[in-house]
Design a protein around this motif. Structure first.
Motif, PDB file in Angstrom:
ATOM      1  N   ARG A  64       0.833  -1.210   0.000  1.00 31.35           N
ATOM      2  CA  ARG A  64       0.000   0.000   0.000  1.00 31.35           C
ATOM      3  C   ARG A  64       0.869   1.262   0.000  1.00 31.35           C
ATOM      4  NH1 ARG A  64      -5.425  -0.125   1.609  1.00 31.35           N
ATOM      5  NH2 ARG A  64      -6.285  -2.169   2.185  1.00 31.35           N
ATOM      6  N   SER A  65       1.931   1.214   0.814  1.00 27.48           N
ATOM      7  CA  SER A  65       2.749   2.419   0.994  1.00 27.48           C
ATOM      8  C   SER A  65       3.657   2.705  -0.189  1.00 27.48           C
ATOM      9  CB  SER A  65       3.591   2.271   2.263  1.00 27.48           C
ATOM     10  OG  SER A  65       2.781   2.059   3.393  1.00 27.48           O
ATOM     11  N   TYR A  66       4.286   1.670  -0.747  1.00 23.54           N
ATOM     12  CA  TYR A  66       5.323   1.881  -1.756  1.00 23.54           C
ATOM     13  C   TYR A  66       4.870   1.584  -3.190  1.00 23.54           C
ATOM     14  CZ  TYR A  66       8.479   1.984   2.264  1.00 23.54           C
ATOM     15  OH  TYR A  66       9.094   2.291   3.452  1.00 23.54           O
ATOM     16  N   LEU A  67       3.844   0.751  -3.350  1.00 23.28           N
ATOM     17  CA  LEU A  67       3.482   0.283  -4.693  1.00 23.28           C
ATOM     18  C   LEU A  67       2.094   0.726  -5.136  1.00 23.28           C
ATOM     19  CD1 LEU A  67       4.856  -3.391  -4.403  1.00 23.28           C
ATOM     20  CD2 LEU A  67       6.044  -1.337  -5.225  1.00 23.28           C
ATOM     21  N   GLY A  68       1.393   1.490  -4.312  1.00 28.15           N
ATOM     22  CA  GLY A  68       0.064   1.957  -4.705  1.00 28.15           C
ATOM     23  C   GLY A  68      -0.982   0.853  -4.745  1.00 28.15           C
ATOM     24  N   PHE A  69      -0.830  -0.181  -3.956  1.00 27.42           N
ATOM     25  CA  PHE A  69      -1.784  -1.283  -3.928  1.00 27.42           C
ATOM     26  C   PHE A  69      -3.113  -0.803  -3.348  1.00 27.42           C
ATOM     27  CE2 PHE A  69      -3.193  -5.163  -1.408  1.00 27.42           C
ATOM     28  CZ  PHE A  69      -3.803  -5.777  -2.500  1.00 27.42           C
ATOM     29  N   ASP A  70      -4.231  -1.216  -3.992  1.00 26.18           N
ATOM     30  CA  ASP A  70      -5.550  -0.722  -3.580  1.00 26.18           C
ATOM     31  C   ASP A  70      -6.185  -1.523  -2.449  1.00 26.18           C
ATOM     32  OD1 ASP A  70      -6.207  -3.065  -4.843  1.00 26.18           O
ATOM     33  OD2 ASP A  70      -7.334  -2.135  -6.478  1.00 26.18           O
ATOM     34  N   GLY A  71      -5.575  -2.620  -2.018  1.00 19.46           N
ATOM     35  CA  GLY A  71      -6.094  -3.385  -0.900  1.00 19.46           C
ATOM     36  C   GLY A  71      -7.104  -4.458  -1.256  1.00 19.46           C
ATOM     37  N   HIS A  72      -7.472  -4.582  -2.535  1.00 24.01           N
ATOM     38  CA  HIS A  72      -8.422  -5.622  -2.943  1.00 24.01           C
ATOM     39  C   HIS A  72      -7.670  -6.932  -3.201  1.00 24.01           C
ATOM     40  CE1 HIS A  72     -12.045  -3.147  -3.439  1.00 24.01           C
ATOM     41  NE2 HIS A  72     -11.214  -2.184  -3.805  1.00 24.01           N
ATOM     42  N   PRO A  73      -8.020  -8.006  -2.502  1.00 22.09           N
ATOM     43  CA  PRO A  73      -7.341  -9.281  -2.761  1.00 22.09           C
ATOM     44  C   PRO A  73      -7.736  -9.837  -4.122  1.00 22.09           C
ATOM     45  CG  PRO A  73      -9.146  -9.586  -1.219  1.00 22.09           C
ATOM     46  CD  PRO A  73      -9.028  -8.107  -1.443  1.00 22.09           C
ATOM     47  N   THR A  74      -6.801 -10.521  -4.742  1.00 23.49           N
ATOM     48  CA  THR A  74      -7.090 -11.174  -6.025  1.00 23.49           C
ATOM     49  C   THR A  74      -7.127 -12.698  -5.899  1.00 23.49           C
ATOM     50  OG1 THR A  74      -4.734 -11.065  -6.572  1.00 23.49           O
ATOM     51  CG2 THR A  74      -6.149  -9.317  -7.428  1.00 23.49           C
ATOM     52  N   ARG A  75      -6.737 -13.220  -4.745  1.00 24.52           N
ATOM     53  CA  ARG A  75      -6.887 -14.657  -4.502  1.00 24.52           C
ATOM     54  C   ARG A  75      -6.895 -14.905  -3.002  1.00 24.52           C
ATOM     55  NH1 ARG A  75      -6.661 -19.006  -7.827  1.00 24.52           N
ATOM     56  NH2 ARG A  75      -5.916 -17.642  -9.509  1.00 24.52           N
ATOM     57  N   LEU A  76      -7.902 -15.646  -2.573  1.00 26.12           N
ATOM     58  CA  LEU A  76      -8.012 -16.048  -1.172  1.00 26.12           C
ATOM     59  C   LEU A  76      -7.602 -17.505  -1.027  1.00 26.12           C
ATOM     60  CD1 LEU A  76     -11.503 -14.535  -0.276  1.00 26.12           C
ATOM     61  CD2 LEU A  76      -9.277 -13.511   0.140  1.00 26.12           C
ATOM     62  N   TYR A  77      -6.908 -17.818   0.047  1.00 24.76           N
ATOM     63  CA  TYR A  77      -6.515 -19.186   0.365  1.00 24.76           C
ATOM     64  C   TYR A  77      -7.075 -19.522   1.735  1.00 24.76           C
ATOM     65  CZ  TYR A  77      -3.079 -18.207  -3.292  1.00 24.76           C
ATOM     66  OH  TYR A  77      -2.466 -17.857  -4.479  1.00 24.76           O
ATOM     67  N   LEU A  78      -7.775 -20.637   1.847  1.00 24.24           N
ATOM     68  CA  LEU A  78      -8.354 -20.996   3.133  1.00 24.24           C
ATOM     69  C   LEU A  78      -8.243 -22.491   3.383  1.00 24.24           C
ATOM     70  CD1 LEU A  78     -12.177 -21.186   2.703  1.00 24.24           C
ATOM     71  CD2 LEU A  78     -10.828 -20.032   0.976  1.00 24.24           C
ATOM     72  N   ARG A  79      -7.963 -22.820   4.633  1.00 27.69           N
ATOM     73  CA  ARG A  79      -7.946 -24.207   5.076  1.00 27.69           C
ATOM     74  C   ARG A  79      -9.268 -24.488   5.793  1.00 27.69           C
ATOM     75  NH1 ARG A  79      -4.040 -27.773   3.090  1.00 27.69           N
ATOM     76  NH2 ARG A  79      -2.143 -26.572   2.723  1.00 27.69           N
ATOM     77  N   VAL A  80      -9.859 -25.637   5.430  1.00 24.89           N
ATOM     78  CA  VAL A  80     -11.182 -25.991   5.923  1.00 24.89           C
ATOM     79  C   VAL A  80     -11.095 -27.318   6.665  1.00 24.89           C
ATOM     80  CG1 VAL A  80     -13.590 -26.358   5.227  1.00 24.89           C
ATOM     81  CG2 VAL A  80     -12.126 -24.833   3.893  1.00 24.89           C
ATOM     82  N   ALA A  81     -11.986 -27.523   7.616  1.00 28.20           N
ATOM     83  CA  ALA A  81     -12.079 -28.834   8.256  1.00 28.20           C
ATOM     84  C   ALA A  81     -12.290 -29.892   7.179  1.00 28.20           C
ATOM     85  CB  ALA A  81     -13.236 -28.845   9.251  1.00 28.20           C
ATOM     86  N   PRO A  82     -11.462 -30.950   7.161  1.00 32.02           N
ATOM     87  CA  PRO A  82     -11.492 -31.921   6.047  1.00 32.02           C
ATOM     88  C   PRO A  82     -12.876 -32.477   5.731  1.00 32.02           C
ATOM     89  CG  PRO A  82      -9.600 -32.328   7.461  1.00 32.02           C
ATOM     90  CD  PRO A  82     -10.418 -31.283   8.154  1.00 32.02           C
ATOM     91  N   THR A  83     -13.728 -32.614   6.736  1.00 30.00           N
ATOM     92  CA  THR A  83     -15.052 -33.189   6.486  1.00 30.00           C
ATOM     93  C   THR A  83     -16.062 -32.169   5.985  1.00 30.00           C
ATOM     94  OG1 THR A  83     -15.658 -32.816   8.810  1.00 30.00           O
ATOM     95  CG2 THR A  83     -14.698 -34.958   8.241  1.00 30.00           C
ATOM     96  N   GLN A  84     -15.653 -30.886   5.931  1.00 29.16           N
ATOM     97  CA  GLN A  84     -16.597 -29.825   5.554  1.00 29.16           C
ATOM     98  C   GLN A  84     -16.189 -29.103   4.268  1.00 29.16           C
ATOM     99  OE1 GLN A  84     -19.465 -29.226   7.245  1.00 29.16           O
ATOM    100  NE2 GLN A  84     -18.924 -30.978   8.529  1.00 29.16           N
ATOM    101  N   VAL A  85     -15.284 -29.710   3.499  1.00 27.40           N
ATOM    102  CA  VAL A  85     -14.785 -29.042   2.296  1.00 27.40           C
ATOM    103  C   VAL A  85     -15.917 -28.760   1.312  1.00 27.40           C
ATOM    104  CG1 VAL A  85     -13.289 -29.285   0.280  1.00 27.40           C
ATOM    105  CG2 VAL A  85     -12.459 -29.977   2.522  1.00 27.40           C
ATOM    106  N   THR A  86     -16.739 -29.751   1.057  1.00 24.72           N
ATOM    107  CA  THR A  86     -17.830 -29.587   0.087  1.00 24.72           C
ATOM    108  C   THR A  86     -18.819 -28.527   0.546  1.00 24.72           C
ATOM    109  OG1 THR A  86     -17.599 -31.903  -0.568  1.00 24.72           O
ATOM    110  CG2 THR A  86     -19.640 -30.786  -1.178  1.00 24.72           C
ATOM    111  N   ALA A  87     -19.151 -28.539   1.834  1.00 22.00           N
ATOM    112  CA  ALA A  87     -20.119 -27.576   2.356  1.00 22.00           C
ATOM    113  C   ALA A  87     -19.583 -26.145   2.268  1.00 22.00           C
ATOM    114  CB  ALA A  87     -20.475 -27.926   3.802  1.00 22.00           C
ATOM    115  N   VAL A  88     -18.328 -25.952   2.641  1.00 26.12           N
ATOM    116  CA  VAL A  88     -17.738 -24.613   2.576  1.00 26.12           C
ATOM    117  C   VAL A  88     -17.618 -24.151   1.127  1.00 26.12           C
ATOM    118  CG1 VAL A  88     -15.663 -23.265   3.057  1.00 26.12           C
ATOM    119  CG2 VAL A  88     -16.533 -24.873   4.766  1.00 26.12           C
ATOM    120  N   ARG A  89     -17.248 -25.064   0.252  1.00 27.41           N
ATOM    121  CA  ARG A  89     -17.114 -24.708  -1.158  1.00 27.41           C
ATOM    122  C   ARG A  89     -18.444 -24.214  -1.728  1.00 27.41           C
ATOM    123  NH1 ARG A  89     -14.088 -28.707  -5.496  1.00 27.41           N
ATOM    124  NH2 ARG A  89     -13.948 -27.224  -7.218  1.00 27.41           N
ATOM    125  N   ALA A  90     -19.547 -24.764  -1.233  1.00 27.72           N
ATOM    126  CA  ALA A  90     -20.861 -24.388  -1.751  1.00 27.72           C
ATOM    127  C   ALA A  90     -21.260 -22.973  -1.343  1.00 27.72           C
ATOM    128  CB  ALA A  90     -21.909 -25.388  -1.274  1.00 27.72           C
TER     129      ALA A  90
END
Length: 402
Positions: free
Chosen positions: A217-243
């Motif tokens: 933000r300070s040096y490169l003029g980044f606007d703060g909007h993410p372009t990719r999110l990475y998340l770890r989910v409980a293994p048994t709830q992957v399908t539900a979270v994906r939905a």
């Protein structure tokens, strides 16, 4: 000798399986060079098929171990397209929104920065090396299960200063020898504080230069909007979270969010490899068929060369069934010899290739059993005609032809 009226006709002695095997082995020992060349065709076919199956299975075992180590519960979310075909934008608060989902264990994000990074300030602007500059949140390293080859990850202090962590490929393209080196980024000198090891599930990080979120933000003029999110989910709830992930990341436009599972890409790559393995198995089957033709040719020639032997045995009381059994046993022993050699060769090839790739060596038992069954079937089919032909030779005809 004449038989008395009512006396039973003499019966020919029955040959035990061991006797038949010894007869077949004796026939093979009389022509060692021809036997070796004929068995070689079977051996090449079996070795090719077993090596393909073994290498494929070893590769799959390595993939399974990798996924078990990295986890299959990693999900990513990225901007899709709007209704007008433009690239969508994720809200700044996307990370916080996703973190509220109960089964989500951890979440982090990167944001694309439209700047180029160079080794020095003398490099022409067009020579970017295809290195993408990304703003990175502090939890990224833990979420994607990445490790450092050298140096350190961002701390609360270094994340606000002009510092950069390079992916493995990016460091190689910039010819960065190690941490402490300075690189030229957006008209500023940035210090390299870390270099990542390759990240199998998130390959885009390998060719990226990562800058702290606040520093971007300070040096490169980044606007703060993410372009990719990475998340770890409980293994048994992957399908539900994906939905529900799309609706959570961008409640106003859930269709503009692209959700993926990196482990699926590795599985798809394995499926592509399986298509090539099918082709190689087909070539192995052709080699096996050619080996069967070679065995048939060897057995036919053997019958022609041994007419005197067949005639003599028939004159001494050998039945047609015993003659058929002798030549069929030779054919089966010949194919089994090729199968044993091919199995050993296939296992050795699989072991050497798997060892060169640091894979576990896996040769399925069903593949070896299937190879043996296929070999015996081909050996029986190849030896059937010569065996029948030998049994039909009349003793007087066979002896007269010597």
């Amino acid at each position: 000798m004449t038989l008395k009226p009512g006396a039973a006709k003499p019966r020919p002695a029955r040959l035990s399986p061991a006797d038949v095997a010894r007869l077949g082995a004796a026939g093979l020992r009389s022509r060692p060079l021809r036997v070796c060349l004929s068995a070689l065709g079977i051996a090449i076919g079996i070795a090719a098929m077993l090596a393909v199956v073994g290498i494929s299975t070893s590769s799959r075992a390595e993939l399974d171990q990798t996924l078990d180590r990295l986890g299959t519960n990693l999900l990513t979310a990225a901007p899709g397209e709007t209704r007008t075909g433009e690239e969508a934008v994720l809200p700044e608060e996307s990370t916080a929104l996703v973190g509220r989902i109960g089964p989500v264990e951890s979440v982090s994000a990167t944001g694309a920065v439209k700047k180029s990074i160079y080794r020095t300030d003398h490099v022409p602007a067009g020579q970017t090396g295809s290195i993408q500059v990304l703003a990175a949140q502090p939890e990224l390293l833990t979420v994607v299960d990445a490790t450092l080859h050298a140096g350190s990850w961002f701390t609360p202090a270094t994340a606000t200063y002009p510092t950069v962590v390079l992916g493995a490929t990016a460091a190689r393209r910039l010819d960065v020898p190690g941490v402490g080196t300075r690189v030229w980024l957006a008209g500023e000198w940035f210090a390299v504080i870390g270099i990542l090891t390759p990240v199998p599930l998130v390959e885009e990080l390998d060719s990226a230069a990562l800058v702290g979120w606040d520093a971007a933000r300070s040096y490169l003029g980044f606007d703060g909007h993410p372009t990719r999110l990475y998340l770890r989910v409980a293994p048994t709830q992957v399908t539900a979270v994906r939905a529900v992930l799309g609706r959570t990341v961008n409640p106003e436009a859930p269709n503009e969010v692209s959700v993926s599972r990196p482990s699926d890409a590795l599985a798809a790559q394995q499926a592509t490899d399986n298509a090539l393995n099918g082709l190689l198995l087909g070539l192995g089957a052709v080699a096996l068929l050619v080996g069967g033709v070679g065995i048939a040719n060897t057995m036919v020639i053997s019958v022609l060369e041994r007419r005197a032997e067949v005639g003599l045995r028939r004159a001494l009381g050998a039945t047609r069934g015993q003659i058929r059994g002798q030549f069929l046993a030779e054919s089966l022993l010949l194919s089994t010899l090729g199968c044993v050699g091919g199995t050993l060769l296939g296992v050795v090839v699989t072991g050497l290739y798997a060892a060169s790739q640091s894979w576990p060596v896996v040769v399925p038992a069903w593949a070896m059993a299937g190879g043996l069954a296929a070999t015996l079937l081909i050996g029986a089919a190849a030896g059937l005609y010569p065996a029948v032909r030998a049994s039909r030779l009349a003793p007087t005809e066979a002896l007269a032809g010597t």
